[in-house]
Scaffold this active site. Sequence first.
Site, mmCIF file in Angstrom:
data_model
loop_
_atom_site.group_PDB
_atom_site.id
_atom_site.type_symbol
_atom_site.label_atom_id
_atom_site.label_comp_id
_atom_site.label_asym_id
_atom_site.label_seq_id
_atom_site.Cartn_x
_atom_site.Cartn_y
_atom_site.Cartn_z
ATOM 1 N N TRP A 99 26.652 -2.258 -12.270
ATOM 2 C CA TRP A 99 27.785 -1.406 -12.656
ATOM 3 C C TRP A 99 28.320 -0.581 -11.498
ATOM 4 O O TRP A 99 29.500 -0.238 -11.484
ATOM 5 C CB TRP A 99 27.432 -0.532 -13.860
ATOM 6 C CG TRP A 99 27.172 -1.348 -15.093
ATOM 7 C CD1 TRP A 99 26.020 -1.405 -15.814
ATOM 8 C CD2 TRP A 99 28.079 -2.263 -15.735
ATOM 9 N NE1 TRP A 99 26.158 -2.289 -16.856
ATOM 10 C CE2 TRP A 99 27.405 -2.833 -16.834
ATOM 11 C CE3 TRP A 99 29.402 -2.659 -15.479
ATOM 12 C CZ2 TRP A 99 28.001 -3.770 -17.684
ATOM 13 C CZ3 TRP A 99 29.990 -3.592 -16.318
ATOM 14 C CH2 TRP A 99 29.296 -4.126 -17.401
ATOM 15 N N ASP A 169 28.691 7.650 -14.247
ATOM 16 C CA ASP A 169 28.808 6.670 -15.323
ATOM 17 C C ASP A 169 27.575 6.864 -16.210
ATOM 18 O O ASP A 169 26.461 6.498 -15.836
ATOM 19 C CB ASP A 169 28.843 5.260 -14.726
ATOM 20 C CG ASP A 169 28.914 4.170 -15.792
ATOM 21 O OD1 ASP A 169 28.820 4.481 -16.990
ATOM 22 O OD2 ASP A 169 29.049 2.990 -15.394
ATOM 23 N N LYS A 193 27.096 2.201 -26.555
ATOM 24 C CA LYS A 193 25.644 2.217 -26.366
ATOM 25 C C LYS A 193 25.010 3.353 -27.165
ATOM 26 O O LYS A 193 24.118 3.115 -27.955
ATOM 27 C CB LYS A 193 25.295 2.366 -24.890
ATOM 28 C CG LYS A 193 25.250 1.045 -24.138
ATOM 29 C CD LYS A 193 26.464 0.759 -23.353
ATOM 30 C CE LYS A 193 26.410 -0.619 -22.706
ATOM 31 N NZ LYS A 193 27.306 -0.712 -21.559
HETATM 32 C C1 LIG Z 1 27.956 -1.227 -20.568
HETATM 33 C C2 LIG Z 1 28.181 -0.472 -19.317
HETATM 34 C C3 LIG Z 1 29.398 -0.535 -18.627
HETATM 35 C C4 LIG Z 1 30.549 -1.415 -19.079
HETATM 36 O O1 LIG Z 1 31.125 -0.887 -20.188
HETATM 37 P P1 LIG Z 1 32.462 -1.511 -20.814
HETATM 38 O O2 LIG Z 1 32.733 -0.552 -21.921
HETATM 39 O O3 LIG Z 1 32.127 -2.884 -21.268
HETATM 40 O O4 LIG Z 1 33.494 -1.489 -19.766
HETATM 41 C C5 LIG Z 1 29.535 0.218 -17.485
HETATM 42 N N1 LIG Z 1 28.535 1.002 -17.036
HETATM 43 C C6 LIG Z 1 27.357 1.083 -17.671
HETATM 44 C C7 LIG Z 1 26.294 1.964 -17.137
HETATM 45 C C8 LIG Z 1 27.139 0.346 -18.824
HETATM 46 O O5 LIG Z 1 25.955 0.422 -19.452
#
Ligand SMILES: *Cc1c(COP(=O)(O)O)cnc(C)c1O
Length: 362
Positions: A99, A169, A193
């Site tokens: 990511w 993030d 999540k």
């Molecule tokens: C799942 C995830 C993403 C991607 O998320 P999307 O909503 O599919 O763009 C980005 N960063 C982390 C840490 C993730 O777990």
Amino acid sequence: MTYNFSSGPAMMPIEVMQGAHREFLDYAGSGMSVMELNHRSVLFNEIVEEAKTDLKDLLKIPDNYRILFLQGGASLQFAAVPMNLMRHRKAGFIMTGHWTKRAFEEAQMYGEAVKLASSEDRNYTYIPDCNNLSITDDLDYVHICENNTIYGTRFIELPDTMGKDVVSDMSSCILSEPIDVSKYGLIFAGAQKNMGPAGATIVIVREDLVRDDVMPGTPSVMKYKNQLESNSRFNTPPCYSIYMCGKVFKWIKKIGGLSAMKELNQKKAKMIYEYLDESRMFHGTVDREFRSMANATFTTGNINSDMEFVEESKKAGFVGLKGHRFVGGLRASLYNAIPVEHVEALVKYMKEYESVRMRGAI
Ligand SMILES: *Cc1c(COP(=O)(O)O)cnc(C)c1O
């Protein structure tokens, strides 16, 4: 019985689902589903306001921070953040997995992205030392991925960015424990999540970073200022996802807030890691001190045996245990909504599985 350990979209709290079920056809006596409410109606406005208030309470968000409910997932923020914040066209990145790589590559389209540290040398199985980063004056911010969903590592302390704003993030760890929001310039997280169904993306941003002088060419919907001024309704927001997130916030408050959440999450993580440490069949894949509380990654050390475990465990009701396609192996995601009993059931199943297989091997 299904035990869902998927990495996302992931299990939702059962009480939240039951509440949504009860209100599905008739929300608050309106005779309409939340799906059918106009996004500028009084009822929907209340949903947004309550969600904001509850999120602010939970995370103890200081008054000089703003909450936005956006679309496009965390991935769109990989572009929105540089467009809004990269005023000198330069940002630093701590490379801790897939990511951050995606965020880094996206930022390169808009300016200079600098790698400040990386754990790529050992396939992202640890968090690199972030005490002596070469932070230059012209960096607009430093991007980190606080919990690495795919690799199963997490930062145990924030990097020393020498005063530069941290952009985090937190897609897979938001609301899993208390944090000090004032240490961040901006936090973003996709809902799917730890907060709700896919659709909404939450951005928590210090107000002085919400500016008019964004990068030329920034789409209007991606300009934080536009979204802030319209209270997350510059265009139609992901209404139902926001509503569900709001319900999850209330559920966390009822459980006792983020300290209580952390205690439960630690308990779940401890259960699985303790077993992995004593198991002769399965072992954890990352350095112990950086183990994620949310995503436990492990393997038997053999691709075929891993796949066999995925197939066999599925028959017993355990789903989502296959590791990410980039790393292989196995992974159990232990987000807020996963009850302690589900982790107990998983560990019990793994123990039995191991005992049968190991006996067979002797
Ligand atoms: C799942 C995830 C993403 C991607 O998320 P999307 O909503 O599919 O763009 C980005 N960063 C982390 C840490 C993730 O777990």
